[in-house]
Design a protein around this motif. Structure first.
Motif: not given
Lengths: 198, 210
Positions: A71, A128, B60, B63-64, B66, B73-77, B79
């Motif tokens: 990550e 959200r 999941m 990530v969120i 806001v 940003e983003h997760l690569k996996s 979970y």
């Protein structure tokens, strides 16, 4: 998918935090964990069965190799899991009304947190950052947190009376039984299916 | 230790889900599909295995974000989150899961990176611990009772209400005799099954909300 099982609602929320701020939050949680009077409001909100906050450092997500990509995150994340009784709106309303200072202390380090009051913006933020539960299990779906607390009070009182019953005469027992009923009378609510919203 | 509150353990596990563009449906969807069909009642895997008060499984996806001015940003996996509020010692709990519901565990976690299977008990425990995140703050409303103690207490609560209702005005001798018999019967009653909705009672107490 369901966030609800019986009388319990499972909430999951994730919020980004700048990494330097997470140390402040860790300090706050450390104080909260070690100074019990600070937990009073959380305990008084007696519809929470279990709740937890987990700070996930930006490089702290589990990495197991085997082709998994590393990550590359800029933020740390705050995960929040709660198991509460009642509806989502009741929960957020109560949180906002009773715990606003505590909530602000915990979430003010998260990006774009609007504050827990006024409640409308707070609800928009929670909606959200919340994500849904795929599978939710509880060992006692018919019972609320208060039911569980009351049941243990009844059990303890019954155990005491049971011990006494072997030793005393009927009149002494009747007096003790009367006191027992006084002790447990407010803890005897019936547990059953959850109410259905009409 | 923040993972524990009294005798209750707050287990948080995030297992990375296998990313395989060739898998159809994708591994995360296969997990969701399995979970959607899994019972949440007394035949739930967590009811069959010992020691779970409440547990959840959540995929999941990411990530969120806001909104600006924060960065996206983003997760690569993706979970798989396993959040459990369970009795006592972690090794015993995980060992109990592996011993009682290995097929369910394998069906769910086989879609996760590096999962060794539940048959190898120690490898399973090591894997779960490798995926564990330390809880920063854990709150438990009741933190000193096991699942079976709570189920027993809930059963007692209902029975006591019935006993009191049926013994109003009873004379002391009968009251004592019946009470001793009641306690004896209560002790010999089987424990309610975890995940069940408790005894069904025909009698309603009435009140403003009914």
């Amino acid at each position: 998918m369901s966030n609800i099982n019986g009388k319990v609602y499972a909430m999951n929320a994730i919020t980004p935090m700048k990494p330097w701020k997470t140390w402040i939050l860790r300090l706050i949680f450390f104080a909260l964990g070690h100074i019990k009077p600070l937990q009073k409001d959380l305990i008084d909100l007696s519809f929470i069965e279990f709740a937890r906050w987990v700070v996930v450092p930006r490089k702290g997500l589990p990495f197991l190799g085997n082709g998994q990509s590393h990550e590359d995150l800029k933020y740390d994340y705050l995960l929040f899991f709660s198991n509460f009784n009642g509806t989502w709106n009741q929960y957020i309303d109560a949180f906002s009304a009773v715990l606003s200072r505590g909530l602000n202390l915990v979430w003010r380090w998260s990006e774009k947190f609007p504050g827990s009051v006024p409640v409308t913006l707070f609800k928009e933020y929670i909606a959200r950052v919340q994500f849904d539960t795929d599978y939710y299990y509880t060992a006692y779906p018919h019972a609320t947190a208060n039911d569980v607390k009351s049941a243990h009070i009844v059990q303890a009182s019954l155990d005491d009376l049971s011990e006494l019953a072997e030793k005393c005469n009927p009149q002494q027992f009747a007096d003790a039984y009367f006191n027992f009923v006084l002790q447990v009378q407010t803890h005897l609510g019936e547990t059953s299916d959850a109410p259905v919203a009409g | 230790m923040p993972n524990k509150n009294g005798n209750v353990y707050g287990l948080t596990i995030l297992s990375p889900i296998i990313e395989d563009a060739k898998a159809t449906p994708s591994h995360d969807l296969q997990i969701r599909n399995y979970l959607a069909k899994l019972s949440t009642r007394e035949d739930s895997p967590f009811a069959l295995a010992p020691g779970t008060h409440l547990a959840r499984l959540v995929v999941m996806d990411d990530v969120i974000y806001v909104g600006a001015p924060s960065s996206e940003e983003h997760l690569k996996s993706k979970y798989l989150i396993f959040e459990s509020n369970c009795d006592g010692d972690l090794d015993s709990y995980l060992s109990g899961l592996a011993a009682t519901i290995p097929d369910h565990l394998d069906a769910i976690w086989k879609h996760c990176v590096g999962y060794p299977g539940a048959a190898n008990r120690q490898a399973f425990i090591d894997y779960m611990k490798a995926c564990q995140l330390e809880t920063t703050f854990f709150f438990a409303a009741v933190n000193n009772k096991s699942v079976s103690e709570t189920l027993r207490a809930l059963q007692t609560q209902t029975a006591v209400a019935d006993f009191i209702a049926s013994h109003q005005g009873a004379n002391p001798a009968k009251l004592k005799r019946d009470f001793i018999q009641f306690v004896s019967q209560l002790k010999s009653m089987p424990l309610p099954k975890p995940g069940s909705m408790g005894p069904h009672r025909e009698i309603k107490t009435g009140g403003r909300n009914e």
